[in-house]
Each structure stands twice: as structure tokens, then as C-alpha cells.
Design a protein around this motif. Structure first.
Motif, mmCIF file in Angstrom:
data_model
loop_
_atom_site.group_PDB
_atom_site.id
_atom_site.type_symbol
_atom_site.label_atom_id
_atom_site.label_comp_id
_atom_site.label_asym_id
_atom_site.label_seq_id
_atom_site.Cartn_x
_atom_site.Cartn_y
_atom_site.Cartn_z
ATOM 1 N N ALA A 137 -7.821 -21.924 -5.496
ATOM 2 C CA ALA A 137 -7.522 -21.754 -4.069
ATOM 3 C C ALA A 137 -6.204 -22.437 -3.693
ATOM 4 C CB ALA A 137 -8.666 -22.293 -3.220
ATOM 5 N N GLU A 138 -5.935 -23.605 -4.283
ATOM 6 C CA GLU A 138 -4.690 -24.321 -3.982
ATOM 7 C C GLU A 138 -3.479 -23.509 -4.452
ATOM 8 O OE1 GLU A 138 -6.942 -26.166 -6.304
ATOM 9 O OE2 GLU A 138 -8.126 -26.520 -4.514
ATOM 10 N N GLU A 139 -3.624 -22.878 -5.624
ATOM 11 C CA GLU A 139 -2.525 -22.073 -6.154
ATOM 12 C C GLU A 139 -2.304 -20.832 -5.291
ATOM 13 O OE1 GLU A 139 0.602 -21.039 -8.755
ATOM 14 O OE2 GLU A 139 -0.404 -22.923 -8.308
ATOM 15 N N VAL A 140 -3.375 -20.244 -4.798
ATOM 16 C CA VAL A 140 -3.250 -19.089 -3.904
ATOM 17 C C VAL A 140 -2.507 -19.491 -2.641
ATOM 18 C CG1 VAL A 140 -4.533 -17.448 -2.476
ATOM 19 C CG2 VAL A 140 -5.304 -17.929 -4.801
ATOM 20 N N SER A 141 -2.867 -20.624 -2.062
ATOM 21 C CA SER A 141 -2.197 -21.105 -0.847
ATOM 22 C C SER A 141 -0.719 -21.367 -1.102
ATOM 23 C CB SER A 141 -2.860 -22.385 -0.340
ATOM 24 O OG SER A 141 -4.192 -22.131 -0.015
ATOM 25 N N ARG A 142 -0.416 -21.986 -2.243
ATOM 26 C CA ARG A 142 0.973 -22.298 -2.576
ATOM 27 C C ARG A 142 1.790 -21.013 -2.757
ATOM 28 N NH1 ARG A 142 4.329 -22.823 -6.676
ATOM 29 N NH2 ARG A 142 2.882 -22.158 -8.291
ATOM 30 N N ARG A 143 1.235 -20.035 -3.455
ATOM 31 C CA ARG A 143 1.970 -18.782 -3.683
ATOM 32 C C ARG A 143 2.104 -17.951 -2.413
ATOM 33 N NH1 ARG A 143 0.313 -16.636 -9.728
ATOM 34 N NH2 ARG A 143 0.607 -18.643 -10.756
ATOM 35 N N THR A 144 1.074 -17.990 -1.574
ATOM 36 C CA THR A 144 1.167 -17.270 -0.303
ATOM 37 C C THR A 144 2.246 -17.876 0.574
ATOM 38 O OG1 THR A 144 -1.170 -16.693 -0.429
ATOM 39 C CG2 THR A 144 -0.132 -16.511 1.726
ATOM 40 N N ALA A 145 2.345 -19.205 0.583
ATOM 41 C CA ALA A 145 3.395 -19.868 1.363
ATOM 42 C C ALA A 145 4.774 -19.548 0.789
ATOM 43 C CB ALA A 145 3.159 -21.378 1.371
ATOM 44 N N PHE A 168 5.672 -16.818 -1.399
ATOM 45 C CA PHE A 168 6.021 -15.408 -1.511
ATOM 46 C C PHE A 168 5.552 -14.548 -0.347
ATOM 47 C CE2 PHE A 168 5.499 -16.908 -5.960
ATOM 48 C CZ PHE A 168 6.820 -16.782 -6.358
ATOM 49 N N GLY A 169 4.686 -15.070 0.496
ATOM 50 C CA GLY A 169 4.149 -14.284 1.592
ATOM 51 C C GLY A 169 2.857 -13.602 1.172
ATOM 52 N N PRO A 170 2.216 -12.921 2.097
ATOM 53 C CA PRO A 170 0.940 -12.275 1.779
ATOM 54 C C PRO A 170 1.135 -11.108 0.798
ATOM 55 C CG PRO A 170 1.659 -11.654 3.962
ATOM 56 C CD PRO A 170 2.614 -12.706 3.480
ATOM 57 N N ASN A 171 0.098 -10.835 0.039
ATOM 58 C CA ASN A 171 0.123 -9.735 -0.919
ATOM 59 C C ASN A 171 -0.301 -8.464 -0.179
ATOM 60 O OD1 ASN A 171 0.199 -8.216 -3.212
ATOM 61 N ND2 ASN A 171 -1.743 -8.960 -4.021
ATOM 62 N N ALA A 172 0.640 -7.911 0.582
ATOM 63 C CA ALA A 172 0.335 -6.737 1.397
ATOM 64 C C ALA A 172 1.530 -5.800 1.401
ATOM 65 C CB ALA A 172 -0.005 -7.159 2.826
ATOM 66 N N LEU A 173 1.246 -4.521 1.458
ATOM 67 C CA LEU A 173 2.310 -3.528 1.561
ATOM 68 C C LEU A 173 2.798 -3.446 3.003
ATOM 69 C CD1 LEU A 173 0.739 -0.673 -0.591
ATOM 70 C CD2 LEU A 173 2.583 -2.218 -1.245
ATOM 71 N N PRO A 174 4.074 -3.133 3.208
ATOM 72 C CA PRO A 174 4.553 -2.978 4.581
ATOM 73 C C PRO A 174 3.905 -1.752 5.230
ATOM 74 C CG PRO A 174 6.276 -2.382 3.006
ATOM 75 C CD PRO A 174 5.125 -2.927 2.219
ATOM 76 N N GLU A 175 3.768 -1.836 6.512
ATOM 77 C CA GLU A 175 3.190 -0.718 7.259
ATOM 78 C C GLU A 175 4.121 0.489 7.172
ATOM 79 O OE1 GLU A 175 0.252 -0.484 8.924
ATOM 80 O OE2 GLU A 175 -0.253 -2.447 8.109
ATOM 81 N N ALA A 176 3.540 1.639 6.914
ATOM 82 C CA ALA A 176 4.329 2.872 6.841
ATOM 83 C C ALA A 176 4.661 3.348 8.256
ATOM 84 C CB ALA A 176 3.553 3.946 6.100
ATOM 85 N N LYS A 177 5.885 3.872 8.403
ATOM 86 C CA LYS A 177 6.257 4.408 9.712
ATOM 87 C C LYS A 177 5.506 5.722 9.924
ATOM 88 C CE LYS A 177 10.734 4.251 8.837
ATOM 89 N NZ LYS A 177 12.162 4.494 9.033
ATOM 90 N N GLU A 178 5.040 5.914 11.136
ATOM 91 C CA GLU A 178 4.346 7.154 11.449
ATOM 92 C C GLU A 178 5.385 8.245 11.666
ATOM 93 O OE1 GLU A 178 1.092 8.766 14.623
ATOM 94 O OE2 GLU A 178 1.024 6.689 13.969
ATOM 95 N N ARG A 179 5.179 9.373 11.002
ATOM 96 C CA ARG A 179 6.136 10.465 11.105
ATOM 97 C C ARG A 179 5.602 11.527 12.056
ATOM 98 N NH1 ARG A 179 7.827 11.944 5.096
ATOM 99 N NH2 ARG A 179 9.172 13.353 6.238
ATOM 100 N N THR A 180 6.491 12.028 12.879
ATOM 101 C CA THR A 180 6.108 13.074 13.817
ATOM 102 C C THR A 180 6.104 14.418 13.103
ATOM 103 O OG1 THR A 180 8.374 13.518 14.483
ATOM 104 C CG2 THR A 180 7.189 11.787 15.701
ATOM 105 N N LEU A 181 5.480 15.384 13.704
ATOM 106 C CA LEU A 181 5.438 16.729 13.141
ATOM 107 C C LEU A 181 6.852 17.302 13.032
ATOM 108 C CD1 LEU A 181 3.567 18.892 12.087
ATOM 109 C CD2 LEU A 181 3.363 19.786 14.394
#
Length: 100
Positions: free
Chosen positions: A48-56, A58-71
Motif C-alpha cells: 500500500a505504501e508503494e502504491v501511494s508513493r507511485r500514485t503521488a 506518476f498520478g492515478p492509473n487512469a486513461l484520459p476522458e475521451a472527447k465526445e464527438r458530435t454526429l
């Protein structure tokens, strides 16, 4: 003298040096080498300590939100490919020649 054929056997993998682990692409590493490089355990994963250190760090392990495309945006994006122009020219030629 009857000699039996030699069978080539792979030698056991040698341990990688620390510099090799840092420079080799991750996908070429054996799983044990990758785990050692990442300071992780195969069963338990990261502490858990290593997870906290890496999150601080490198940031969260998440993909950026995709832009919504119009028709309209999707429709206009179709014209970015040169193949659409080839198809339009072929359709125009076929129509001009009377093909159905």
C-alpha cells in the motif's frame, strides 16, 4: 562408430544486470525480471505504501476522458481519408457511364 544425434538444449537464462533491466523494453523481460524491476510480488502485488508513493509520483492509473464527438464531427471525419475521394470518383464515373 555409431554416433547419436546431438540435441540442442537451451541454456538456463542468466540473471540480468540492473542496467539491462533499465534499458531493455519491458515486453522482452521475463516475468520474474519485470517483477523485480517494479519491486512487486507475483501474488501480493505492491504494498500500500508503494502504491501511494507511485500514485503521488506518476498520478492515478487512469486513461484520459475521451472527447465526445458530435454526429456532424463523425460525418466530416469520414472525408479525412483519401479513399472516400476515390470511391466518389468511381461512383461519378459509373453514373456517367450509365452503370447501375
Amino acid at each position: 562408430m555409431n554416433q547419436s544425434p546431438r540435441i540442442a538444449t537451451a541454456s538456463p537464462p542468466r540473471p540480468l544486470a540492473a542496467r539491462d533491466l533499465e534499458t531493455r523494453p519491458w515486453h522482452t523481460l521475463a516475468s520474474s525480471d519485470a517483477l523485480a524491476t517494479l519491486a512487486s510480488k507475483e501474488i501480493a502485488g505492491l504494498l500500500a505504501e508503494e502504491v501511494s508513493r507511485r500514485t503521488a509520483r506518476f498520478g492515478p492509473n487512469a486513461l484520459p476522458e475521451a472527447k465526445e464527438r458530435t454526429l456532424l464531427g463523425v460525418f466530416l471525419h469520414q472525408f479525412a481519408s483519401p479513399l472516400i475521394y476515390l470511391l466518389l470518383i468511381a461512383a461519378a464515373i459509373a453514373a456517367f457511364m450509365g452503370e447501375k
